[in-house]
Scaffold this motif. Sequence first.
Motif, short mmCIF file in Angstrom:
data_model
loop_
_atom_site.label_atom_id
_atom_site.label_comp_id
_atom_site.label_asym_id
_atom_site.label_seq_id
_atom_site.Cartn_x
_atom_site.Cartn_y
_atom_site.Cartn_z
N ILE A 79 65.75 -34.84 -3.84
CA ILE A 79 65.17 -34.74 -2.51
C ILE A 79 66.41 -34.61 -1.48
N ARG A 80 66.64 -33.39 -0.89
CA ARG A 80 67.57 -33.39 0.16
C ARG A 80 67.07 -33.04 1.43
N THR A 81 67.77 -33.91 2.40
CA THR A 81 67.43 -33.81 3.86
C THR A 81 68.72 -33.74 4.69
N ALA A 82 68.63 -33.16 5.94
CA ALA A 82 69.59 -32.97 6.52
C ALA A 82 69.23 -33.00 8.20
N THR A 83 69.96 -33.46 9.08
CA THR A 83 69.48 -33.55 10.46
C THR A 83 70.97 -33.24 11.32
N LEU A 84 71.05 -32.19 12.17
CA LEU A 84 72.29 -31.94 12.88
C LEU A 84 71.68 -31.42 14.46
N SER A 85 72.49 -31.75 15.22
CA SER A 85 72.47 -31.33 16.75
C SER A 85 73.54 -30.40 17.00
N VAL A 86 73.11 -29.21 17.75
CA VAL A 86 74.04 -28.10 18.07
C VAL A 86 73.98 -27.83 19.60
N GLU A 87 75.14 -27.59 20.16
CA GLU A 87 75.03 -27.10 21.75
C GLU A 87 75.22 -25.76 21.57
N VAL A 88 74.25 -24.94 22.40
CA VAL A 88 74.53 -23.52 22.25
C VAL A 88 74.02 -22.98 23.97
N LYS A 156 68.52 -38.07 -2.36
CA LYS A 156 67.88 -38.93 -3.06
C LYS A 156 67.30 -38.54 -4.50
N ASP A 157 67.60 -39.25 -5.53
CA ASP A 157 67.41 -38.70 -7.05
C ASP A 157 66.18 -39.19 -7.38
N VAL A 158 65.18 -38.42 -7.56
CA VAL A 158 63.92 -38.94 -8.05
C VAL A 158 63.34 -38.29 -9.29
N THR A 159 64.30 -38.33 -10.27
CA THR A 159 63.91 -37.68 -11.57
C THR A 159 63.24 -38.51 -12.30
N ASP A 160 63.54 -39.94 -12.15
CA ASP A 160 62.58 -41.04 -12.91
C ASP A 160 61.26 -40.86 -12.56
N GLN A 161 60.95 -40.90 -11.36
CA GLN A 161 59.76 -40.76 -10.79
C GLN A 161 58.82 -39.33 -11.23
N LEU A 216 55.69 -33.98 -5.21
CA LEU A 216 57.35 -34.26 -5.58
C LEU A 216 57.88 -32.94 -5.83
N ARG A 217 57.13 -31.87 -6.51
CA ARG A 217 57.65 -30.72 -6.73
C ARG A 217 58.02 -29.81 -5.36
N ASP A 218 57.34 -30.05 -4.42
CA ASP A 218 57.64 -29.32 -3.14
C ASP A 218 58.77 -30.17 -2.42
N ARG A 219 58.89 -31.28 -2.64
CA ARG A 219 60.07 -31.94 -2.01
C ARG A 219 61.23 -31.63 -2.67
N THR A 220 61.35 -31.47 -4.07
CA THR A 220 62.67 -31.03 -4.86
C THR A 220 62.90 -29.90 -4.89
N THR A 221 61.91 -29.01 -4.59
CA THR A 221 62.27 -27.59 -4.84
C THR A 221 62.85 -26.89 -3.32
N LEU A 222 62.15 -27.56 -2.25
CA LEU A 222 62.59 -26.90 -0.96
C LEU A 222 63.53 -28.24 -0.34
N ALA A 223 64.57 -27.81 0.28
CA ALA A 223 65.23 -29.06 1.17
C ALA A 223 64.73 -28.98 2.77
N THR A 224 64.67 -30.23 3.15
CA THR A 224 64.39 -30.16 4.64
C THR A 224 65.71 -30.32 5.52
N ILE A 225 65.56 -29.52 6.67
CA ILE A 225 66.76 -29.25 7.55
C ILE A 225 65.85 -29.55 9.10
N THR A 226 66.35 -30.68 9.71
CA THR A 226 65.78 -30.79 11.02
C THR A 226 67.03 -30.44 12.14
N LEU A 227 66.85 -29.34 13.01
CA LEU A 227 67.95 -28.86 13.67
C LEU A 227 67.33 -29.01 15.30
N ARG A 228 68.23 -29.38 15.92
CA ARG A 228 68.26 -29.82 17.31
C ARG A 228 69.16 -28.84 18.21
#
Length: 340
Positions: A79-88, A156-161, A216-228
């Motif tokens: 499960i991959r997640t990212a958060t970033l803030s950009v000034e435009v 986050k590795d959730v293979t065991d789960q 779990l399939r949705d969270r491991t197939t698609l990564a989440t990116i929060t952009l500000r």
Amino acid sequence: MRAARTRTTAAVLLTASLVLTGCGAGAADTAADSKGGGVAAAKPADGAARDGAPEGAADSAPGAAGKPAPKTPVQQHVIRTATLSVEVKDAAKALAAARRAATDAGGRVENETTERVEDSRLTSRIVLRVPQERYDSVLAELAGAGKLLDRSASAKDVTDQVVDVESRIATQRASVARVRKLMDRAEKLSDVVTLEGELSRRQADLEALLAQQDALRDRTTLATITLRLVEPDKQSAEEREEGRPGFGEALGGGWDALVGAAAWIGIVLTALAPWLAVALIVFVLWRRLIRPFLAARRPGAAAPAPVLPDVPRNAAGAPVAAEPAPESPAAPRPRKAPEK
């Protein structure tokens, strides 16, 4: 004979339902072994039995090339997640570009929020879901849209789960199938009712596991990116470097100070108003009533001095005799008596 066989079948069904109810947890614990290694070991055992070889010979027998068969690698689930803030410069254009980047990558927009700050600039927050294989490229594109303020990412590795949920689903499906078979052989109404209750409970557990697997399939197939996205302040760079405010800010600050001082003066006067009113009443009473009364009752009070008319004086300060007033021409003069 037939009646005895019917009673025997009913007793067996009741005993089986009780065993299924009490041993459901044990079946779930042993399902992982039966799914992974149990099925793989059953085939060599059957083949060894058909060939007349012992069971251990199938495990120790070399492959076609004289080497043991390689194990199938387990697929990794992260499960991959990212958060970033950009000034435009323009938040609206950058927001449209972020939506387009997620759509082109085969993802989607999860949610979006835009608001205006201080009536001068926009800030936007958008959550994107992108495929895992396009996660790095989309993240780099979003970070390069302007001036990067901050960035954080996690994996986050959730293979065991995932493996555990799949094993429990397989076990629960087998359990549901067994209960259905028992229902097909049940003859008494009480047995059917008991088995239906057990079947409903196990199907509910199976549906919960399936929902967990989908999440779990949705969270491991698609990564989440929060952009500000934020826009810069309208204040000029020269004013920021010199550290001095503009004329508008100075005027606004002076007006705020004047309003604040007037407010404080009004507060002080309001607080002193009762005291000032009492002091004014006391002064009027003293001047109009008490002071004349005390002056009249003072013993040996001297009479007021007569007011003398002003006497004209010369330059040396000596009094000057007043000239007689001229006679009026209209006044008749007295006549003298004749002498005898």
